[in-house]
Design an enzyme around this catalytic site. Structure first.
Site, PDB file in Angstrom:
ATOM      1  N   LYS A  13       0.847  -1.202   0.000  1.00 25.92           N
ATOM      2  CA  LYS A  13       0.000   0.000   0.000  1.00 25.92           C
ATOM      3  C   LYS A  13       0.893   1.268   0.000  1.00 25.92           C
ATOM      4  O   LYS A  13       1.962   1.246  -0.588  1.00 25.92           O
ATOM      5  CB  LYS A  13      -0.960  -0.010   1.182  1.00 25.92           C
ATOM      6  CG  LYS A  13      -1.726  -1.318   1.323  1.00 25.92           C
ATOM      7  CD  LYS A  13      -2.882  -1.200   2.262  1.00 25.92           C
ATOM      8  CE  LYS A  13      -3.451  -2.579   2.519  1.00 25.92           C
ATOM      9  NZ  LYS A  13      -4.799  -2.538   3.046  1.00 25.92           N
ATOM     10  N   GLU A  97      -9.643  -0.171  -1.783  1.00 24.13           N
ATOM     11  CA  GLU A  97      -9.240   1.186  -1.387  1.00 24.13           C
ATOM     12  C   GLU A  97      -9.259   2.127  -2.597  1.00 24.13           C
ATOM     13  O   GLU A  97      -9.570   3.307  -2.473  1.00 24.13           O
ATOM     14  CB  GLU A  97      -7.863   1.141  -0.701  1.00 24.13           C
ATOM     15  CG  GLU A  97      -7.981   0.518   0.689  1.00 24.13           C
ATOM     16  CD  GLU A  97      -6.741  -0.179   1.205  1.00 24.13           C
ATOM     17  OE1 GLU A  97      -5.655   0.000   0.618  1.00 24.13           O
ATOM     18  OE2 GLU A  97      -6.877  -0.918   2.198  1.00 24.13           O
ATOM     19  N   GLY A 171      -7.423  -5.076   6.816  1.00 21.84           N
ATOM     20  CA  GLY A 171      -6.777  -4.251   7.830  1.00 21.84           C
ATOM     21  C   GLY A 171      -7.520  -4.189   9.153  1.00 21.84           C
ATOM     22  O   GLY A 171      -7.216  -3.342   9.990  1.00 21.84           O
ATOM     23  N   SER A 204      -6.779  -9.518   6.273  1.00 21.87           N
ATOM     24  CA  SER A 204      -6.264  -9.909   7.593  1.00 21.87           C
ATOM     25  C   SER A 204      -5.657 -11.316   7.616  1.00 21.87           C
ATOM     26  O   SER A 204      -5.789 -12.044   8.601  1.00 21.87           O
ATOM     27  CB  SER A 204      -7.352  -9.776   8.656  1.00 21.87           C
ATOM     28  OG  SER A 204      -7.732  -8.407   8.778  1.00 21.87           O
ATOM     29  N   GLY A 225      -1.802  -7.602   3.066  1.00 20.35           N
ATOM     30  CA  GLY A 225      -1.421  -6.210   3.285  1.00 20.35           C
ATOM     31  C   GLY A 225      -0.425  -6.094   4.418  1.00 20.35           C
ATOM     32  O   GLY A 225       0.772  -6.315   4.263  1.00 20.35           O
ATOM     33  N   GLY A 226      -0.933  -5.759   5.607  1.00 21.45           N
ATOM     34  CA  GLY A 226      -0.076  -5.460   6.755  1.00 21.45           C
ATOM     35  C   GLY A 226       1.007  -6.492   7.033  1.00 21.45           C
ATOM     36  O   GLY A 226       2.160  -6.135   7.302  1.00 21.45           O
TER      37      GLY A 226
END
Ligand code: PEP
Length: 244
Positions: A13, A97, A171, A204, A225-226
Site C-alpha cells: 500500500k 481502497e 486491515g 487480515s 497487506g499489513g
C-alpha cells in the site's frame, strides 16, 4: 484441467521508503526453494529499487495500480508499460481502497486490466463485498457482478489472478469464517473465464490463520497487506502456502 498456480502476494500500500528495502532483502535471504509464486507490490516509487533488491531470487515485483491509457497528457498517472519497464511483472487492480478512494468502477478496472495485459503484466483483479452487503445477503451477487464487470475479454490464467477481499476484513483483524471464504471461492471458480485462473483470498491474513485459509478448496494463495511489510510474517505465510 490445468491446476491454478499458488501465489503469495504482498501489498505494501502507501508504505515504504528506500530503507524498508531491508525487508525485501531479508525476505530473499530467508527464502529457500519455493514452489509457489512470491510477489511484493511496493509503492511505485520503490518498484525499480525493489526489482534490483530481489534480482536473481524467486521474489517478483508488482505495482498497485496502472492507468487505463497507454501514454499522453495524464499528469500523475503511471502506465502499465512504465511499471513493466521498472521491473514489475504484476499489477494489483480494483483494490477496494481504490474503488472507494478514487471511485473506480468495474468498467474502469477492466480497461486497466486490458492495458496491463497489453504491457505483458499479470493483472491481480480485486473483488469484495462491504459489511452492509454481506449483512444484506448480497455477497455472491456483488462479487459475481464485480467479476463479470472487471475481468476483460482475453483474460486467462497466464495474464490474470483474482483476489477475493471482503472490504470489512481488510486491515481490521477480522476474517470471514472458512465456510464463507469457501462459498465465495467456489462461486468464483465456477464463473471464471478460465478455470485455471488463481484465486487469492485477502483480508487480515496472518501467520496464525494462513494455513487454515490455504487448506480451503479453491484458495490458491493470498493477497496480504499489513503482514507483508515484515519479512518474518510474510515468510511464515509463504511457508504455510508452500506446503499446501
Ligand atoms: C490488502 O491490502 O489487500 C489486505 C488484504 O490488507 P490486510 O492483509 O492488511 O488486511
Amino acid at each position: 484441467m490445468t491446476k491454478a498456480c499458488k501465489l503469495a502476494a504482498g501489498n505494501w500500500k502507501m508504505n515504504g521508503l528506500r530503507a524498508d528495502l531491508d525487508e525485501a532483502h531479508a525476505l530473499v535471504s530467508g527464502l529457500g526453494q519455493v514452489s509457489c509464486g512470491v510477489l511484493l507490490c511496493p509503492p511505485a516509487t520503490l518498484i525499480s529499487a525493489m526489482a534490483e533488491a530481489v534480482a536473481g531470487s524467486a521474489v517478483m515485483v508488482g505495482g498497485q495500480d496502472c492507468a487505463a491509457r497507454v501514454s499522453g497528457a495524464h499528469t500523475g498517472d503511471i502506465s502499465a508499460q512504465m511499471l513493466a519497464d521498472s521491473g514489475a511483472r504484476y499489477v494489483i487492480l480494483g483494490h477496494s481502497e481504490r474503488r472507494a478512494d478514487h471511485g473506480e468502477s468495474s468498467a474502469l478496472v477492466a480497461q486497466k486490466a486490458r492495458a496491463a495485459h497489453q504491457a505483458g503484466l499479470v493483472a491481480i483483479i480485486c473483488l469484495g463485498e462491504t459489511e452492509a452487503e454481506r449483512d444484506g445477503g448480497q455477497t455472491l451477487a456483488v462479487v459475481l457482478e464485480q467479476l463479470a464487470g472487471s475481468v476483460p475479454e482475453g483474460a486467462t490464467s497466464a495474464n490474470t489472478v483474482i483476489a477475493y477481499e471482503p472490504v470489512w476484513a481488510i486491515g481490521t483483524g477480522r476474517t470471514p469464517t472458512l465456510a464463507q471464504i469457501a462459498e465465495v471461492h467456489d462461486a468464483l471458480r465456477a464463473n471464471l473465464p478460465d478455470a485455471a485462473i488463481s484465486l487469492l483470498y485477502g483480508g487480515s491474513v496472518k501467520p496464525a490463520n494462513a494455513a487454515e485459509i490455504f487448506a480451503i478448496d479453491n484458495v490458491d494463495g493470498a493477497l496480504v497487506g499489513g503482514a507483508s511489510l515484515k519479512a518474518s510474517d510474510f515468510s511464515a505465510i509463504i511457508a504455510a502456502l508452500d506446503v499446501t
